[in-house]
Design a protein around this motif. Structure first.
Motif, mmCIF file in Angstrom:
data_model
loop_
_atom_site.group_PDB
_atom_site.id
_atom_site.type_symbol
_atom_site.label_atom_id
_atom_site.label_comp_id
_atom_site.label_asym_id
_atom_site.label_seq_id
_atom_site.Cartn_x
_atom_site.Cartn_y
_atom_site.Cartn_z
ATOM 1 N N GLY A 163 24.294 -1.525 -15.277
ATOM 2 C CA GLY A 163 25.494 -2.344 -15.353
ATOM 3 C C GLY A 163 25.293 -3.775 -14.903
ATOM 4 N N ALA A 164 24.105 -4.093 -14.393
ATOM 5 C CA ALA A 164 23.817 -5.440 -13.883
ATOM 6 C C ALA A 164 23.076 -6.259 -14.934
ATOM 7 C CB ALA A 164 22.989 -5.335 -12.602
ATOM 8 N N GLU A 165 22.824 -7.511 -14.620
ATOM 9 C CA GLU A 165 21.998 -8.340 -15.490
ATOM 10 C C GLU A 165 20.604 -7.709 -15.596
ATOM 11 O OE1 GLU A 165 23.008 -10.693 -17.267
ATOM 12 O OE2 GLU A 165 24.643 -11.776 -16.301
ATOM 13 N N PRO A 166 19.966 -7.754 -16.755
ATOM 14 C CA PRO A 166 18.646 -7.119 -16.911
ATOM 15 C C PRO A 166 17.614 -7.586 -15.886
ATOM 16 C CG PRO A 166 19.534 -7.755 -19.051
ATOM 17 C CD PRO A 166 20.461 -8.336 -18.016
ATOM 18 N N GLN A 167 17.675 -8.857 -15.497
ATOM 19 C CA GLN A 167 16.706 -9.375 -14.526
ATOM 20 C C GLN A 167 16.789 -8.626 -13.199
ATOM 21 O OE1 GLN A 167 18.852 -11.058 -16.418
ATOM 22 N NE2 GLN A 167 18.172 -13.156 -16.834
ATOM 23 N N ALA A 168 17.996 -8.165 -12.857
ATOM 24 C CA ALA A 168 18.172 -7.438 -11.601
ATOM 25 C C ALA A 168 17.441 -6.104 -11.647
ATOM 26 C CB ALA A 168 19.655 -7.232 -11.328
ATOM 27 N N GLY A 169 17.668 -5.347 -12.705
ATOM 28 C CA GLY A 169 16.993 -4.060 -12.836
ATOM 29 C C GLY A 169 15.485 -4.201 -12.909
ATOM 30 N N ASP A 170 15.018 -5.237 -13.597
ATOM 31 C CA ASP A 170 13.577 -5.462 -13.710
ATOM 32 C C ASP A 170 12.948 -5.745 -12.345
ATOM 33 O OD1 ASP A 170 13.828 -5.126 -16.429
ATOM 34 O OD2 ASP A 170 13.739 -7.271 -16.905
ATOM 35 N N ALA A 171 13.632 -6.573 -11.541
ATOM 36 C CA ALA A 171 13.095 -6.937 -10.231
ATOM 37 C C ALA A 171 13.068 -5.740 -9.293
ATOM 38 C CB ALA A 171 13.926 -8.069 -9.621
ATOM 39 N N VAL A 202 23.826 -4.642 -4.129
ATOM 40 C CA VAL A 202 22.861 -3.551 -4.050
ATOM 41 C C VAL A 202 21.864 -3.953 -2.970
ATOM 42 C CG1 VAL A 202 21.278 -2.066 -5.314
ATOM 43 C CG2 VAL A 202 23.138 -3.223 -6.533
ATOM 44 N N PHE A 203 21.787 -3.171 -1.894
ATOM 45 C CA PHE A 203 20.995 -3.567 -0.730
ATOM 46 C C PHE A 203 19.549 -3.074 -0.836
ATOM 47 C CE2 PHE A 203 25.309 -4.086 0.660
ATOM 48 C CZ PHE A 203 25.274 -5.170 1.520
ATOM 49 N N THR A 204 18.953 -3.378 -1.964
ATOM 50 C CA THR A 204 17.539 -3.097 -2.157
ATOM 51 C C THR A 204 16.750 -4.338 -1.739
ATOM 52 O OG1 THR A 204 17.922 -3.762 -4.454
ATOM 53 C CG2 THR A 204 17.864 -1.409 -3.996
ATOM 54 N N ASP A 205 15.449 -4.328 -1.993
ATOM 55 C CA ASP A 205 14.634 -5.531 -1.814
ATOM 56 C C ASP A 205 13.888 -5.759 -3.126
ATOM 57 O OD1 ASP A 205 13.239 -7.706 -0.920
ATOM 58 O OD2 ASP A 205 11.726 -6.534 0.152
ATOM 59 N N PRO A 206 14.306 -6.753 -3.915
ATOM 60 C CA PRO A 206 15.298 -7.765 -3.596
ATOM 61 C C PRO A 206 16.730 -7.220 -3.648
ATOM 62 C CG PRO A 206 14.648 -7.970 -5.877
ATOM 63 C CD PRO A 206 13.751 -6.925 -5.276
ATOM 64 N N GLN A 207 17.611 -7.907 -2.918
ATOM 65 C CA GLN A 207 19.031 -7.592 -3.042
ATOM 66 C C GLN A 207 19.548 -8.077 -4.393
ATOM 67 O OE1 GLN A 207 21.077 -9.450 0.252
ATOM 68 N NE2 GLN A 207 20.421 -7.888 1.722
ATOM 69 N N VAL A 208 20.605 -7.421 -4.861
ATOM 70 C CA VAL A 208 21.299 -7.850 -6.069
ATOM 71 C C VAL A 208 22.762 -8.060 -5.691
ATOM 72 C CG1 VAL A 208 21.965 -7.272 -8.422
ATOM 73 C CG2 VAL A 208 19.733 -6.547 -7.544
ATOM 74 N N ALA A 209 23.220 -9.292 -5.747
ATOM 75 C CA ALA A 209 24.598 -9.623 -5.395
ATOM 76 C C ALA A 209 25.275 -10.212 -6.625
ATOM 77 C CB ALA A 209 24.630 -10.616 -4.236
ATOM 78 N N SER A 210 26.405 -9.659 -7.002
ATOM 79 C CA SER A 210 27.041 -10.120 -8.237
ATOM 80 C C SER A 210 28.554 -10.094 -8.123
ATOM 81 C CB SER A 210 26.586 -9.253 -9.417
ATOM 82 O OG SER A 210 26.963 -7.912 -9.205
ATOM 83 N N VAL A 211 29.183 -10.918 -8.931
ATOM 84 C CA VAL A 211 30.640 -10.942 -9.023
ATOM 85 C C VAL A 211 31.020 -11.329 -10.446
ATOM 86 C CG1 VAL A 211 30.807 -13.364 -8.269
ATOM 87 C CG2 VAL A 211 32.783 -11.848 -8.018
ATOM 88 N N GLY A 212 32.104 -10.741 -10.935
ATOM 89 C CA GLY A 212 32.587 -11.112 -12.261
ATOM 90 C C GLY A 212 31.802 -10.458 -13.378
ATOM 91 N N LEU A 213 31.778 -11.139 -14.515
ATOM 92 C CA LEU A 213 31.189 -10.573 -15.721
ATOM 93 C C LEU A 213 29.692 -10.873 -15.823
ATOM 94 C CD1 LEU A 213 33.901 -11.569 -18.381
ATOM 95 C CD2 LEU A 213 33.789 -9.502 -16.958
ATOM 96 N N THR A 214 28.972 -9.928 -16.384
ATOM 97 C CA THR A 214 27.586 -10.187 -16.762
ATOM 98 C C THR A 214 27.590 -10.858 -18.137
ATOM 99 O OG1 THR A 214 27.340 -8.058 -17.873
ATOM 100 C CG2 THR A 214 26.806 -8.145 -15.516
ATOM 101 N N LEU A 220 33.467 -20.467 -14.112
ATOM 102 C CA LEU A 220 32.506 -19.372 -14.005
ATOM 103 C C LEU A 220 33.176 -18.047 -14.345
ATOM 104 C CD1 LEU A 220 30.741 -20.376 -10.670
ATOM 105 C CD2 LEU A 220 29.792 -20.536 -12.967
ATOM 106 N N LEU A 221 32.540 -17.293 -15.225
ATOM 107 C CA LEU A 221 32.987 -15.938 -15.530
ATOM 108 C C LEU A 221 32.296 -14.915 -14.637
ATOM 109 C CD1 LEU A 221 32.887 -16.097 -19.436
ATOM 110 C CD2 LEU A 221 34.934 -16.123 -17.985
ATOM 111 N N GLY A 222 31.087 -15.236 -14.224
ATOM 112 C CA GLY A 222 30.339 -14.322 -13.372
ATOM 113 C C GLY A 222 29.094 -14.983 -12.818
ATOM 114 N N VAL A 223 28.624 -14.468 -11.694
ATOM 115 C CA VAL A 223 27.411 -14.988 -11.059
ATOM 116 C C VAL A 223 26.619 -13.805 -10.514
ATOM 117 C CG1 VAL A 223 26.429 -16.509 -9.311
ATOM 118 C CG2 VAL A 223 28.625 -17.098 -10.366
ATOM 119 N N THR A 224 25.307 -13.825 -10.687
ATOM 120 C CA THR A 224 24.418 -12.809 -10.124
ATOM 121 C C THR A 224 23.277 -13.495 -9.394
ATOM 122 O OG1 THR A 224 24.897 -11.174 -11.851
ATOM 123 C CG2 THR A 224 22.841 -10.904 -10.639
ATOM 124 N N PHE A 225 23.012 -13.030 -8.195
ATOM 125 C CA PHE A 225 21.858 -13.500 -7.427
ATOM 126 C C PHE A 225 20.920 -12.326 -7.211
ATOM 127 C CE2 PHE A 225 25.502 -16.028 -5.767
ATOM 128 C CZ PHE A 225 25.092 -17.290 -6.148
#
Length: 474
Positions: A216-224, A363-375, A421-426
């Protein structure tokens, strides 16, 4: 009140997790009486089996790795994590699964508490079966709030129930690390628990039916997260379907297309389902096992006295959103009890989307995934005019100071017509602390032109905001 076994309150709250506690607290502060009904621990999943213990399991690893990422500090890390001490610290956050302090808070807030299993039996009526077998009938003058939450979903895998699988409850409360842990599901819980227990000594194998983690997250998040798990020795198997399971003595055996895999425990982390079975919703015309259909005041459609708050309505299964909805529902209950319009004005027009299109999560993994709004994918699905802007977080001075070789990505989804902004992911170490600024920007629909003047302090990781805006401007 007609007897000790029949009591009347303004509001009856089924479920004393954080959502139910907040509903009761707000209505009492609004001048109404309230009772909480709880069959297990006051404080609910978050306090004892989810947010707090899971993050306590993860924090020690995170702290060690943050130190190891800074030359000079890394030299001070000379040993391995003390697993027993980590588990002891985890237990301190759950008070060893003793809810006395939570009960004390409830009593101090002027809220009554009834222990037992609650079920709806009719209009504004809840019957509680106590541990002694007796029953207490609770009648609500104004509202019943169903805050029973959700429970782990178990997929229809042949033999899985007999394999005695862990749910997130067992995964966060285990007294020792299993030698071999099998994890079914690559979402938030599956990834976090894979990180936690692999760091505490388990050999973890993770099975994900789809082609990427955190779908459900941006693909870069799952890849990392995938790359990091594999670097740690976790055996991550994508596009892997578990077809059957069985327990042989002290072993769990999973059958997959690639063959059998053996472990000591298996964690099922494939999602949640509404906890509406066995609570009497059928007595008021609703379907057991289904999420409750509610309006923007959390009132169940067609039943003006009934409210479904938090996970039980399926809108956003997150503790902070349950608390948010609790305040929203309680305000509506108080307003209606006073004969006032529950228009939603107190929570502004943005409230209707806060737990849909503007929900923050980490998501408190390493790296963390922090997101809000739409992907970006969600914006595409909704046919919204948008552009995606990315920038490497490690390129800002604050990130390079935070950790040597910092790697991370910031992704912004921008509405190209309204320029908001519609959404932001770090994605990166410690990015959770960047999230609230993004949440304010998304919920407040702050124009990009105005964000340009919110100058980030130097040298902090928040300077990523400046770089994102510069990239947007081109």
């Amino acid at each position: 009140m007609s007897s000790a076994d029949e009591k009347t309150y303004d509001v009856v709250v089924m479920g004393a997790g954080s959502t139910g506690e907040n509903v009761a607290d707000v209505v009492v502060r609004g001048g109404l009486s309230a009772v909480l009904v709880e069959e297990h621990l006051v404080g609910g999943e978050c306090s004892y089996y989810a947010c707090m213990p899971s993050k306590a399991l993860l924090r020690g690893t995170e702290a060690i790795e943050e130190a190891r990422a800074v030359k000079g500090a890394a030299a001070a890390v000379t040993g391995e994590q003390d697993v027993a001490a980590t588990l002891e610290r985890r237990d301190s956050f759950t008070h060893d699964w003793d809810d006395s302090s939570q009960v004390q808070w409830v009593e101090g807030a002027g809220i009554d508490l009834v222990r037992g299993t609650a079920r709806l039996t009719g209009d504004r009526t809840v019957v509680v079966t106590r541990a002694d077998g007796g029953e207490t009938t609770l009648t609500a003058r104004h509202a019943v709030a169903v805050c029973t939450g959700s429970e782990a979903a178990v997929p229809p895998v042949e033999g899985l129930p007999g394999a005695q699988p862990w749910t997130p409850r067992e995964a966060t409360s285990a007294k020792e690390a299993p030698r071999r842990l099998l994890v079914i599901g690559g979402g938030y819980v599956g990834c976090e628990m894979s990180f936690a227990w692999s760091a505490l000594g388990s050999q973890v194998t993770l099975f994900q039916q789809g082609d990427r983690l955190l779908p459900g997250a941006e693909p870069q998040a799952g890849d990392a997260v995938l790359a990091s798990l594999r670097d740690r020795g976790v055996d991550v198997r994508l596009d892997s379907e578990v077809r059957a399971a069985r327990r042989e003595d002290d072993e769990v055996v999973l059958a997959t297309a690639e063959g059998e895999v053996r472990g000591d425990e298996v964690l099922v982390a494939v999602g949640r389902r509404a906890r509406t079975t066995g609570i009497g919703v059928d007595a008021v015309g609703l379907e057991p096992g289904e999420y409750l259909d509610v309006d923007d005041t959390l009132q169940v459609r067609g039943l003006p006295w009934l409210y479904g708050v938090g996970d039980v309505n399926g809108r956003r299964l997150l503790t902070h959103m349950g608390k948010y909805q609790a305040r929203q529902a309680a305000a509506a209950i108080v307003a209606r009890a006073r004969g006032e319009e529950a228009s939603g004005a107190d929570w502004s027009p943005h409230a209707a989307t806060a737990d849909r299109a503007a929900t923050p999560s980490v998501v408190f993994t390493d790296p963390q995934v922090a997101s809000v709004g739409l992907t970006s994918a969600q914006a595409q699905e909704q046919d919204l005019p948008h552009r995606v802007v990315e920038y490497p977080i490690g390129s800002v001075a604050g990130a390079s100071l935070f950790a040597d070789g910092y790697e991370g990505t910031a992704i912004a989804v921008v509405d190209t017509e309204r320029e908001v902004l519609l959404g932001v992911t770090f994605v990166g170490p410690a990015v959770a602390e960047l999230l609230h600024a993004a949440t304010v920007a998304v919920v407040g629909e702050v124009p990009i032109a105005r964000l340009w003047h919110a100058v980030p302090a130097y040298p902090t990781v928040s300077e990523i905001w400046l770089r994102l805006l510069e990239t947007w401007r081109g």
